[in-house]
Each structure stands twice: as structure tokens, then as C-alpha cells.
Design a protein around this motif. Structure first.
Motif, PDB file in Angstrom:
ATOM      1  N   LEU A  50       0.850  -1.187   0.000  1.00  0.00           N
ATOM      2  CA  LEU A  50       0.000   0.000   0.000  1.00  0.00           C
ATOM      3  C   LEU A  50       0.884   1.234   0.000  1.00  0.00           C
ATOM      4  O   LEU A  50       1.792   1.357   0.819  1.00  0.00           O
ATOM      5  CB  LEU A  50      -0.914   0.005   1.223  1.00  0.00           C
ATOM      6  N   HIS A  51       0.612   2.159  -0.913  1.00  0.00           N
ATOM      7  CA  HIS A  51       1.396   3.393  -1.019  1.00  0.00           C
ATOM      8  C   HIS A  51       0.480   4.588  -0.744  1.00  0.00           C
ATOM      9  O   HIS A  51      -0.479   4.813  -1.493  1.00  0.00           O
ATOM     10  CB  HIS A  51       2.013   3.524  -2.409  1.00  0.00           C
ATOM     11  N   LEU A  52       0.760   5.317   0.324  1.00  0.00           N
ATOM     12  CA  LEU A  52       0.024   6.535   0.637  1.00  0.00           C
ATOM     13  C   LEU A  52       0.746   7.705  -0.020  1.00  0.00           C
ATOM     14  O   LEU A  52       1.953   7.878   0.180  1.00  0.00           O
ATOM     15  CB  LEU A  52      -0.053   6.753   2.148  1.00  0.00           C
ATOM     16  N   VAL A  53       0.019   8.495  -0.792  1.00  0.00           N
ATOM     17  CA  VAL A  53       0.643   9.578  -1.554  1.00  0.00           C
ATOM     18  C   VAL A  53      -0.118  10.884  -1.346  1.00  0.00           C
ATOM     19  O   VAL A  53      -1.351  10.910  -1.441  1.00  0.00           O
ATOM     20  CB  VAL A  53       0.678   9.253  -3.061  1.00  0.00           C
ATOM     21  N   THR A  54       0.600  11.932  -1.040  1.00  0.00           N
ATOM     22  CA  THR A  54       0.021  13.267  -1.093  1.00  0.00           C
ATOM     23  C   THR A  54       0.953  14.138  -1.924  1.00  0.00           C
ATOM     24  O   THR A  54       2.163  13.909  -1.973  1.00  0.00           O
ATOM     25  CB  THR A  54      -0.188  13.868   0.309  1.00  0.00           C
ATOM     26  N   ALA A  55       0.382  15.108  -2.612  1.00  0.00           N
ATOM     27  CA  ALA A  55       1.168  15.964  -3.498  1.00  0.00           C
ATOM     28  C   ALA A  55       0.766  17.414  -3.271  1.00  0.00           C
ATOM     29  O   ALA A  55      -0.373  17.711  -2.911  1.00  0.00           O
ATOM     30  CB  ALA A  55       0.940  15.577  -4.958  1.00  0.00           C
ATOM     31  N   TYR A  56       1.708  18.292  -3.476  1.00  0.00           N
ATOM     32  CA  TYR A  56       1.426  19.713  -3.281  1.00  0.00           C
ATOM     33  C   TYR A  56       2.284  20.546  -4.212  1.00  0.00           C
ATOM     34  O   TYR A  56       3.314  20.101  -4.713  1.00  0.00           O
ATOM     35  CB  TYR A  56       1.702  20.127  -1.823  1.00  0.00           C
ATOM     36  N   THR A  57       1.820  21.746  -4.445  1.00  0.00           N
ATOM     37  CA  THR A  57       2.625  22.759  -5.121  1.00  0.00           C
ATOM     38  C   THR A  57       2.713  23.959  -4.192  1.00  0.00           C
ATOM     39  O   THR A  57       1.795  24.214  -3.410  1.00  0.00           O
ATOM     40  CB  THR A  57       1.993  23.194  -6.454  1.00  0.00           C
ATOM     41  N   VAL A  58       3.812  24.679  -4.229  1.00  0.00           N
ATOM     42  CA  VAL A  58       3.993  25.826  -3.352  1.00  0.00           C
ATOM     43  C   VAL A  58       3.180  26.998  -3.903  1.00  0.00           C
ATOM     44  O   VAL A  58       3.429  27.453  -5.019  1.00  0.00           O
ATOM     45  CB  VAL A  58       5.479  26.234  -3.252  1.00  0.00           C
ATOM     46  N   PRO A  59       2.184  27.480  -3.156  1.00  0.00           N
ATOM     47  CA  PRO A  59       1.361  28.577  -3.669  1.00  0.00           C
ATOM     48  C   PRO A  59       2.123  29.893  -3.668  1.00  0.00           C
ATOM     49  O   PRO A  59       2.997  30.135  -2.843  1.00  0.00           O
ATOM     50  CB  PRO A  59       0.183  28.616  -2.686  1.00  0.00           C
ATOM     51  N   ILE A  60       1.785  30.731  -4.633  1.00  0.00           N
ATOM     52  CA  ILE A  60       2.368  32.069  -4.731  1.00  0.00           C
ATOM     53  C   ILE A  60       1.240  33.083  -4.633  1.00  0.00           C
ATOM     54  O   ILE A  60       0.223  32.956  -5.307  1.00  0.00           O
ATOM     55  CB  ILE A  60       3.112  32.245  -6.065  1.00  0.00           C
ATOM     56  N   PHE A  61       1.385  34.054  -3.764  1.00  0.00           N
ATOM     57  CA  PHE A  61       0.353  35.050  -3.550  1.00  0.00           C
ATOM     58  C   PHE A  61       0.832  36.405  -4.044  1.00  0.00           C
ATOM     59  O   PHE A  61       1.963  36.816  -3.784  1.00  0.00           O
ATOM     60  CB  PHE A  61       0.010  35.162  -2.057  1.00  0.00           C
ATOM     61  N   LEU A 100       3.524  -1.100   3.855  1.00  0.00           N
ATOM     62  CA  LEU A 100       3.062   0.269   3.628  1.00  0.00           C
ATOM     63  C   LEU A 100       4.233   1.226   3.508  1.00  0.00           C
ATOM     64  O   LEU A 100       5.228   1.100   4.232  1.00  0.00           O
ATOM     65  CB  LEU A 100       2.133   0.685   4.779  1.00  0.00           C
ATOM     66  N   ASP A 101       4.114   2.171   2.579  1.00  0.00           N
ATOM     67  CA  ASP A 101       5.023   3.304   2.574  1.00  0.00           C
ATOM     68  C   ASP A 101       4.225   4.566   2.294  1.00  0.00           C
ATOM     69  O   ASP A 101       3.075   4.510   1.839  1.00  0.00           O
ATOM     70  CB  ASP A 101       6.182   3.126   1.593  1.00  0.00           C
ATOM     71  N   ALA A 102       4.812   5.703   2.615  1.00  0.00           N
ATOM     72  CA  ALA A 102       4.138   6.981   2.432  1.00  0.00           C
ATOM     73  C   ALA A 102       5.123   7.947   1.791  1.00  0.00           C
ATOM     74  O   ALA A 102       6.303   7.957   2.147  1.00  0.00           O
ATOM     75  CB  ALA A 102       3.649   7.526   3.773  1.00  0.00           C
ATOM     76  N   ARG A 103       4.639   8.721   0.857  1.00  0.00           N
ATOM     77  CA  ARG A 103       5.537   9.644   0.160  1.00  0.00           C
ATOM     78  C   ARG A 103       4.845  10.971  -0.114  1.00  0.00           C
ATOM     79  O   ARG A 103       3.655  11.024  -0.434  1.00  0.00           O
ATOM     80  CB  ARG A 103       6.055   9.015  -1.126  1.00  0.00           C
ATOM     81  N   VAL A 104       5.610  12.034   0.027  1.00  0.00           N
ATOM     82  CA  VAL A 104       5.168  13.385  -0.304  1.00  0.00           C
ATOM     83  C   VAL A 104       5.789  13.749  -1.640  1.00  0.00           C
ATOM     84  O   VAL A 104       7.005  13.656  -1.813  1.00  0.00           O
ATOM     85  CB  VAL A 104       5.597  14.399   0.774  1.00  0.00           C
ATOM     86  N   GLU A 105       4.961  14.157  -2.585  1.00  0.00           N
ATOM     87  CA  GLU A 105       5.448  14.525  -3.909  1.00  0.00           C
ATOM     88  C   GLU A 105       5.177  16.000  -4.164  1.00  0.00           C
ATOM     89  O   GLU A 105       4.136  16.531  -3.758  1.00  0.00           O
ATOM     90  CB  GLU A 105       4.754  13.685  -4.988  1.00  0.00           C
ATOM     91  N   ASN A 106       6.100  16.631  -4.822  1.00  0.00           N
ATOM     92  CA  ASN A 106       5.905  18.033  -5.194  1.00  0.00           C
ATOM     93  C   ASN A 106       5.389  18.075  -6.625  1.00  0.00           C
ATOM     94  O   ASN A 106       6.055  17.633  -7.549  1.00  0.00           O
ATOM     95  CB  ASN A 106       7.237  18.791  -5.094  1.00  0.00           C
ATOM     96  N   PHE A 133      -5.698  18.852   3.401  1.00  0.00           N
ATOM     97  CA  PHE A 133      -4.402  19.500   3.371  1.00  0.00           C
ATOM     98  C   PHE A 133      -4.393  20.673   2.399  1.00  0.00           C
ATOM     99  O   PHE A 133      -4.668  20.529   1.208  1.00  0.00           O
ATOM    100  CB  PHE A 133      -3.344  18.472   2.983  1.00  0.00           C
ATOM    101  N   LEU A 134      -4.108  21.875   2.896  1.00  0.00           N
ATOM    102  CA  LEU A 134      -4.095  23.107   2.105  1.00  0.00           C
ATOM    103  C   LEU A 134      -5.396  23.337   1.355  1.00  0.00           C
ATOM    104  O   LEU A 134      -5.437  23.954   0.306  1.00  0.00           O
ATOM    105  CB  LEU A 134      -2.942  23.083   1.082  1.00  0.00           C
ATOM    106  N   GLY A 135      -6.523  22.839   1.926  1.00  0.00           N
ATOM    107  CA  GLY A 135      -7.814  23.054   1.290  1.00  0.00           C
ATOM    108  C   GLY A 135      -7.926  22.389  -0.062  1.00  0.00           C
ATOM    109  O   GLY A 135      -8.679  22.824  -0.922  1.00  0.00           O
ATOM    110  N   ARG A 136      -7.187  21.325  -0.276  1.00  0.00           N
ATOM    111  CA  ARG A 136      -7.189  20.659  -1.578  1.00  0.00           C
ATOM    112  C   ARG A 136      -8.582  20.185  -1.940  1.00  0.00           C
ATOM    113  O   ARG A 136      -9.317  19.658  -1.107  1.00  0.00           O
ATOM    114  CB  ARG A 136      -6.241  19.447  -1.542  1.00  0.00           C
TER     115      ARG A 136
END
Length: 334
Positions: A50-61, A100-106, A133-136
Motif C-alpha cells: 500500500l502506497h500513501l501519496v500526497t502531493a502539493y505545489t507551493v502557492p504564490i500570492f 506500507l510506505d508513504a511519500r510526499v510529492e511536489n 491538506f491546504l484546502g485541496r
């Protein structure tokens, strides 16, 4: 003249292998929590990682002061938040003892998950995720995935919470779920492949396979048809082909309990109703050349938005088991 100093190249860390088991998108919302629980149970049943994945981009304001410019959020802070979300998700299913592993992706969440679908066995996600997370908005991500994923996808709606033991409050009583995997068919090649995948799922879980073909009632919506429709003849022809398809399927899955139902009604309504009590509902995409009045592609979209249980969407692909289908009886003449 002295020669330049020789320097050793800096060792680069080995890249993380692409996931090959069940990948689940995580954003910390209730919807993704349901998806994580379902995916973990499926991983245990399949003996898959099982692979837990979350991804994000750095927001610019855009800066609002007189000093024009842009401000960015600290990447480290965002990543720490993402890691916290993954730790919480992992803790939720730790008792199941799955690899199980978990990874954060950009990157863009949909793009990351689609990339992983090239090697994954199954892609799982929730619907309409808000407040995570971050209102995704996981809902927008889940809408993009089924039609483009390279592997089957499973959408787990929040309404599954009671059956997964995630519900709270007076309406959290778990519904009665039949030991049944349901698959919707329309006579197309895409639907036949979905039936094969559904049969494998039912066989793996020790469930009955229920095949449903729903034909739209003859109303003004079918007024475009070039000639009057003999409903009795239409149903008889479809039933003949369903009977032949059942014989073909039993040849490949001789020990699997199979039920076939031909009903009159809106395919979306019939299959949404079936999702309330089925362990899993399986559908194909972009069905073409199917029975009169049925369009699997549009039906799949409608069912996904209203399903009450997990729904697996299977993209069409060639399968050698389909080669002998014609030997068991009539096929739809395109």
C-alpha cells in the motif's frame, strides 16, 4: 605544468522505485480517510503493498501592499504539514499489518497520481475532498483520473464511511452489504473487459458476480431512433446475447457464482441503487457499439457522481480471454 585536481563525483541517492501495488491519494479530509481504509483492506486481501501519496505545489500570492511583487509560502512548512497528514493516515490503518510506505510529492496531485498509475496495480481516492491538506479539492482530482489512468481506479465516496467503520452520529449504522461484486454492461467490448476484471475481483473476495444490463425505458428520449422499437424483440435479443456472454464467462471462471439481470430503467439509477448494497461496483469507460439505448461512458460518469459505495472504473484493453467470446453465441452486430 600541474594537472588539475581530480575530484570524485558526488554520489546521488537512488531514486525511489515507482509504486507497484495499491496507490491511494491522501489529503487529510474525511473522504480521503475513507479511501485509505478501503485501500488498506484491499491491499491486505490482495497481499499487495500500500502506497500513501500526497502531493502539493507551493502557492504564490500576489502582494497587496504598495511594494508590488509576490510572496511565497515556506516549502519546508508545507512539506511538514503533508508529512503529518501521511502519518495520521498510516496510523489509521496500522492495525491491518500491510506492507506500507508513504511519500510526499511536489507537483500537481492529478499529474502525480496519473504518473504512478503506469506501474500501480490499483489507484484509489476519495471524492469531493474539502477542508483537507491546504484546502485541496480532491473531488476535482478524482474527476480527472478514471478516464486517463493506466490502471483501474476506485472512487470511495464519503457515504461509505459507515460500512468502513468511519461514521459517527445517529446515521452511522453500517448498512447491510451483500457479498456481491456488481458490474454494469452494455454489450460493448469495453464492458466485456470490465466483466473479466469484476470476475477476478469477485473470485478473489469469495463473492458472487452480479451482471446488470439496464435498458432505458422508451420515452421521448429515444424519439431519435429511426424506426419504431419492438420492446419485446429488443429485450429478447439482448437476453440472448447476455445468456451467451454468461456461458463464455463461466468457461473462464467455472467456480464463480454468477447472476445476470436484464432490467428496464435508467442505467444510472439502477447502478447507483446497486452500489448501496454491493461490495464493489465495476464499470468500463467509453462504451461504444453497445445495446440500443445504452452508452457506458456517459453512464459511468453519472454513476460516479452519485454512487453510494466504492466504484471501480476499468479502462479498455485487449485481453486474450475475449478471443473466444463468439464461440459461445451471438455477438452484437455493429
Amino acid at each position: 605544468m600541474s594537472s588539475p585536481e581530480q575530484t570524485s563525483p558526488v554520489a546521488q541517492p537512488d531514486p525511489i522505485p515507482a509504486p507497484t501495488g495499491i496507490v491511494v491519494g491522501v489529503d487529510g479530509s474525511e473522504q480521503s480517510n475513507c479511501a485509505v481504509v478501503w485501500a488498506a483492506r484491499e491491499a491486505k486481501a490482495r497481499k499487495s503493498p500500500l502506497h500513501l501519496v500526497t502531493a502539493y505545489t507551493v502557492p504564490i500570492f500576489a502582494a497587496s501592499g504598495l511594494d508590488g511583487g509576490y510572496a511565497t509560502v515556506d516549502d519546508d512548512v508545507i512539506r511538514q504539514g503533508a508529512e503529518a497528514v501521511l502519518r495520521e493516515a498510516a496510523a489509521k490503518v496500522a492495525h491491518l499489518d500491510v506492507e506500507l510506505d508513504a511519500r510526499v510529492e511536489n507537483g500537481d496531485a492529478a499529474g502525480v497520481l496519473l504518473e504512478f498509475s503506469e506501474t500501480a496495480e490499483l489507484l484509489v481516492f476519495g471524492t469531493r475532498g474539502r477542508g483537507g491538506f491546504l484546502g485541496r479539492l480532491l473531488g476535482s482530482v478524482s474527476s480527472a483520473l478514471p478516464a486517463h489512468s493506466k490502471c483501474p481506479t476506485v472512487t470511495v465516496p464519503l457515504s461509505c464511511a459507515p460500512r468502513l467503520g468511519e461514521g459517527t452520529g445517529p446515521e452511522a449504522a453500517a448498512p447491510v452489504i451483500e457479498k456481491v461484486v456488481t458490474v454494469g454492461v452494455d454489450g460493448s467490448d469495453q464492458a466485456r473487459y470490465a466483466v473479466l476484471v469484476a470476475a477476478e475481483q469477485a473470485e478473489r473476495s469469495g463473492s458472487t458476480l452480479r451482471i446488470i444490463c439496464a435498458v432505458q425505458p422508451y420515452t421521448g428520449s429515444l424519439a431519435w431512433m429511426p424506426a419504431p422499437v419492438d420492446r419485446d424483440q429488443l429485450f429478447a435479443e439482448i437476453q440472448t446475447q447476455l445468456d451467451a456472454g454468461e456461458k463464455w464467462l463461466r468457461n473462464h471462471f467455472p467456480k464463480l457464482p454468477v447472476e445476470v439481470k436484464l432490467v428496464e430503467g435508467s442505467a444510472v439509477d439502477v447502478l447507483v441503487k446497486a452500489s448501496e448494497t454491493s461490495e464493489l461496483l465495476v464499470m468500463g469507460t467509453r462504451g461504444r457499439g453497445g445495446f440500443a439505448g445504452m452508452m457506458l461512458g456517459s453512464t459511468t460518469d453519472g454513476v460516479r457522481h452519485h454512487a453510494k459505495g466504492p466504484i471501480m472504473v476499468v479502462r479498455d484493453r485487449e485481453d486474450p480471454r475475449q478471443d473466444d467470446r463468439a464461440a459461445f453465441g451471438p455477438l452484437l452486430q455493429a
